[in-house]
Design an enzyme around this catalytic site. Structure first.
Site, short mmCIF file in Angstrom:
data_model
loop_
_atom_site.label_atom_id
_atom_site.label_comp_id
_atom_site.label_asym_id
_atom_site.label_seq_id
_atom_site.Cartn_x
_atom_site.Cartn_y
_atom_site.Cartn_z
N LYS A 97 0.88 -1.18 0.00
CA LYS A 97 0.00 0.00 0.00
C LYS A 97 0.90 1.22 0.00
O LYS A 97 1.77 1.34 0.87
CB LYS A 97 -0.88 -0.02 1.25
CG LYS A 97 -1.90 -1.16 1.24
CD LYS A 97 -3.22 -0.69 0.68
CE LYS A 97 -4.23 -1.83 0.68
NZ LYS A 97 -5.52 -1.41 0.12
N LYS A 108 -13.49 -7.88 -5.88
CA LYS A 108 -13.74 -8.10 -4.46
C LYS A 108 -15.15 -8.64 -4.32
O LYS A 108 -16.12 -7.87 -4.38
CB LYS A 108 -13.61 -6.78 -3.70
CG LYS A 108 -12.18 -6.30 -3.63
CD LYS A 108 -12.09 -4.97 -2.95
CE LYS A 108 -10.65 -4.66 -2.63
NZ LYS A 108 -10.39 -3.22 -2.67
MG MG Z 1 -7.23 -1.49 -3.83
#
Ligand code: MG
Length: 327
Positions: free
Chosen positions: A130, A228
Site C-alpha cells: 500500500k 472483491k
Molecule cells: Mg485497492
C-alpha cells in the site's frame, strides 16, 4: 423467503491499513442466512465508510426494512454459495486447487528489510504494497523487493496526483519497472489520466468500476481488474474481464476471516474454471488484525491459506455458537 440473523464484531488492526484510514477498531457483522428449504449459509458484511461504503448501522437498518444494499446483496450471494457447499458437506477447498496469494504490506513504515528473507523462505513470489503515505520509505522497499526478485503490486487507493505518480516511477530503472505486476488505483478514474499512467506502468482498476464506460469498443486504460466478491458481482466482473482482455485478481476486503475465506472460495472456483483469466489472489489479509478465535483456525503455508476445518467457509463450531441476533 430467507431469514437473516447477524452477529456484530470488532477487528483490531495491528497497524494502519491503507492511505486513507487510521488504526481504529473496525466494526462489521457476520450474517447467517437461512432459506426456506432448510439450507443455511454464512457471510461477512464489513463496510469501509472511509472508502465510500454505506455504514454498517445504515445497511442493517435498511435490511430490516427489506431495503438491500449492493454490499448486503453480495453478502447474501456469498452466504448462498456457502450454504450450497454446506448442504453437500463440501468446503471451499473442494472446488479446485488452492490458489496462492500475494503477501500484503499495508504500512511500509512497519516493514523491515529483514522480513524480505522470511518472505523468500516462505516462497511468496508477489508482494502488494500500500503506497501513498510515505513515498520515500515506499520507494526504498520497492527497490529492495525488486532486487530480491519479487513481483510487485502497488496500491495508491486513489490518493496520488499525476505529478507524484510520475515522479515516483521516474526514479525506477526499467528492470525495477518490469517487476511491477501492476499499480492499483493510482488516482480516481479518468480515461485520459489513466491512459497516460498506463504508458509508464500497467494499471489495475479496483474502486471506480462505476466510472468506466464498459460498453466502449476501444481498449481500456488498464490491464487488470480487481474483483472483491464482498462488494462486486462476480459474474459481471468475469464478463467484463473476458470482453476487454483484462486479467482478474480476486481479493478479500480486509475483513473478518469468514470474509477472507468467502473470497478465497471465489478465487478457487474461478481459477479452476478460467485459469488463463486469473492472477494470483490477494486474500491473505487476516493477519492485519489482532488474533481472535476465528483467526486461530486459519493456517497458512507461505502464500497458501489452508483455511479452517469444516464445510463451506469452515468455522462450523464457532459459527454455531455465536449469539446470533435476529434483525
Ligand atoms: Mg485497492
Amino acid at each position: 423467503m430467507i431469514n437473516i440473523s447477524f452477529f456484530q464484531y470488532q477487528l483490531l488492526p495491528r497497524q494502519a491499513l491503507n492511505a486513507v484510514t487510521s488504526v481504529q477498531p473496525r466494526s462489521g457483522a457476520l450474517l447467517r442466512v437461512k432459506w426456506s428449504d432448510g439450507r443455511c449459509g454464512y457471510a461477512d458484511l464489513h463496510p469501509w465508510p472511509e472508502l465510500g461504503d454505506i455504514s454498517l448501522q445504515e445497511q442493517l437498518t435498511d435490511l430490516r426494512r427489506s431495503k438491500i444494499s449492493t454490499q448486503v446483496e453480495q453478502s447474501i450471494w456469498l452466504a448462498s454459495q456457502d450454504a450450497h457447499l454446506r448442504s453437500e458437506k463440501k468446503s471451499i477447498f473442494d472446488m479446485g486447487a488452492n490458489v496462492p496469494n500475494n503477501f500484503l504490506i499495508a504500512d511500509a513504515g512497519n516493514f523491515s528489510r529483514s522480513e524480505i528473507e522470511q518472505l523468500k523462505e516462505k516462497k511468496f513470489t508477489t508482494v502488494k504494497l500500500k503506497v501513498g503515505r510515505n513515498l520515500s520509505a515506499e520507494s526504498k522497499i520497492v527497490h529492495q523487493l525488486a532486487d530480491a526478485g519479487f513481483k510487485l503490486r502497488l496500491d495508491f487507493n486513489g490518493v496520488a496526483t499525476w505529478t507524484t505518480f510520475e515522479n515516483f516511477f521516474k526514479q525506477f530503472s526499467s528492470r525495477v519497472l518490469q517487476q511491477i505486476d501492476y499499480v492499483e488505483d493510482p488516482f480516481p478514474y479518468s480515461t485520459e489520466l489513466w491512459q497516460r499512467g498506463q504508458k509508464i506502468v500497467p494499471l489495475a482498476l479496483d474502486r471506480d468500476e462505476g466510472l468506466v464506460n464498459w460498453e466502449s469498443v476501444d481498449s481500456l486504460p488498464f490491464s487488470h481488474l480487481i474483483l472483491k466478491p464482498a462488494i462486486t458481482d462476480v459474474d459481471k466482473s468475469v464478463a467484463r474481464a473476458k470482453k476487454h482482455g483484462l486479467k482478474l485478481t480476486v481479493t478479500s476486503y480486509m475483513d473478518h476471516p469468514v470474509g477472507v475465506l468467502s473470497a478465497l472460495g471465489v478465487a478457487i472456483s474461478l481459477n479452476s474454471k478460467y485459469p488463463h483469466l486469473m492472477n494470483e489472489a490477494g486474500c491473505m489479509t487476516h493477519s492485519l488484525y489482532q488474533f481472535d478465535p476465528f483467526q486461530a483456525e486459519l493456517d497458512a503455508e507461505g502464500p497458501l491459506l489452508l483455511g479452517s476445518k469444516g464445510t463451506g467457509v469452515g468455522f462450523d463450531h464457532l459459527l454455531e455458537q455465536l449469539p446470533w441476533q435476529s434483525l
